[in-house]
Design an enzyme around this catalytic site. Structure first.
Site, PDB file in Angstrom:
ATOM      1  N   THR A   1       2.488   9.882  -2.679  1.00  0.00           N
ATOM      2  CA  THR A   1       2.256   8.445  -2.462  1.00  0.00           C
ATOM      3  C   THR A   1       3.521   7.625  -2.751  1.00  0.00           C
ATOM      4  O   THR A   1       3.552   6.423  -2.518  1.00  0.00           O
ATOM      5  CB  THR A   1       1.126   7.938  -3.395  1.00  0.00           C
TER       6      THR A   1
ATOM      7  N   SER B   1       0.854  -1.181   0.000  1.00  0.00           N
ATOM      8  CA  SER B   1       0.000   0.000   0.000  1.00  0.00           C
ATOM      9  C   SER B   1       0.896   1.240   0.000  1.00  0.00           C
ATOM     10  O   SER B   1       2.070   1.154   0.388  1.00  0.00           O
ATOM     11  CB  SER B   1      -0.878  -0.052   1.249  1.00  0.00           C
ATOM     12  N   HIS B   2       0.364   2.341  -0.442  1.00  0.00           N
ATOM     13  CA  HIS B   2       1.120   3.600  -0.477  1.00  0.00           C
ATOM     14  C   HIS B   2       0.398   4.632   0.384  1.00  0.00           C
ATOM     15  O   HIS B   2      -0.837   4.574   0.515  1.00  0.00           O
ATOM     16  CB  HIS B   2       1.220   4.115  -1.915  1.00  0.00           C
ATOM     17  N   PRO B   3       1.124   5.626   0.945  1.00  0.00           N
ATOM     18  CA  PRO B   3       0.431   6.616   1.788  1.00  0.00           C
ATOM     19  C   PRO B   3      -0.545   7.467   0.971  1.00  0.00           C
ATOM     20  O   PRO B   3      -0.179   7.976  -0.092  1.00  0.00           O
ATOM     21  CB  PRO B   3       1.572   7.471   2.349  1.00  0.00           C
ATOM     22  N   LEU B   4      -1.768   7.580   1.461  1.00  0.00           N
ATOM     23  CA  LEU B   4      -2.802   8.298   0.696  1.00  0.00           C
ATOM     24  C   LEU B   4      -2.902   9.769   1.070  1.00  0.00           C
ATOM     25  O   LEU B   4      -3.278  10.593   0.246  1.00  0.00           O
ATOM     26  CB  LEU B   4      -4.173   7.642   0.928  1.00  0.00           C
TER      27      LEU B   4
END
Ligand SMILES: CC(C)(COP(=O)(O)OP(=O)(O)OC[C@H]1O[C@@H](n2cnc3c(N)ncnc32)[C@H](O)[C@@H]1OP(=O)(O)O)[C@@H](O)C(=O)NCCC(=O)NCCS
Length: 212
Positions: A82, A74-77
């Protein structure tokens, strides 16, 4: 037998799966080119070809068709970017501008006896209950209960496999944990769910049961 067919099958088998930091039961089987990383797979669970299983836990007797992705990064939203170059850890770009903490992998948990149809994507962090079925080509973004059939993009509940009483007895039976000998005895009724449920109930009530 057609020799071309045999050769193509052998060539496919040579495209071996890759397994990284994972624990697989000796009875599990993996299809060609499938990648398993940081995961645990239970007994008699198989994964088809061209799948990716990342940071996931799968129970016993799961059937995962070809081209499925379970879990993943997952990537930071809600950060400025991101991109993984702004948080801790190795990334494909081999660059870290900052070392902020970020949890890239959320564990995805799949119960026992789950069937996932081909070309399905299961979002990381989701949990799928034992006995459930995911239709082909589904995108699962939410937790799924036990013995439920879900399908579509985004996946929605189609129906439950059995009535509540049957589901509760099947869950209580935990047949997927039985040893090979006991399972061979019980398997005689696996194509007659009602009979299996009756015999299981009798065995709890200590009456004459074929399962004793
Ligand atoms: C999910 C599944 C098991 C349901 O089978 P079923 O009980 O025979 O379902 P039905 O065909 O009666 O469909 C019931 C409803 O769900 C819908 N549906 C079924 N499968 C669907 C899917 N994969 N995606 C979206 N909707 C689906 C149907 O359109 C139908 O909708 P409606 O009630 O609005 O008409 C089956 O459709 C499926 O996807 N099997 C996986 C096959 C596969 O991947 N095989 C290869 C690996 S082993």
């Amino acid at each position: 037998m057609n020799i071309k067919y045999v050769i193509s099958k052998i060539l496919k088998k040579l495209q071996i799966p890759s397994v990284h930091k994972s624990i697989l039961h000796t009875t599990t089987r993996l299809g060609s080119r499938t990648e398993i990383s940081q995961s645990r797979l239970g007994k008699y669970t198989y994964i088809g070809s061209d799948c990716q299983i990342i940071h996931a836990e799968l129970g016993n007797f799961c059937s995962i068709a070809d081209n499925c992705i379970i879990g993943g990064a997952s990537h930071p939203l809600n950060w400025v970017s991101t991109s993984p170059v702004f948080h801790k850890g190795k990334n494909i770009l081999r660059k870290n501008f900052s070392e902020h903490d970020f949890n890239v992998y959320k564990k995805t948990v799949i119960g026992h006896d789950v069937w996932i149809g081909s070309n399905s994507l299961i979002k990381s962090g989701v949990s799928i209950g034992s006995g459930s079925v995911i239709g082909m080509g589904s995108v699962v973004t939410k937790d799924i209960g036990e013995y439920e059939i879900w399908a579509g993009n985004p996946a929605k509940l189609i129906r439950k496999r059995f009535d509540e009483e049957t589901i509760s007895i099947l869950l209580k039976s935990e047949w997927w944990k039985e040893d090979e000998k006991t399972l061979s005895t019980k398997a005689v009724y696996f194509n007659e769910t009602q009979k299996f449920v009756e015999e299981t109930t009798k065995s709890y009530e200590d009456r004459t049961s074929l399962f004793k």
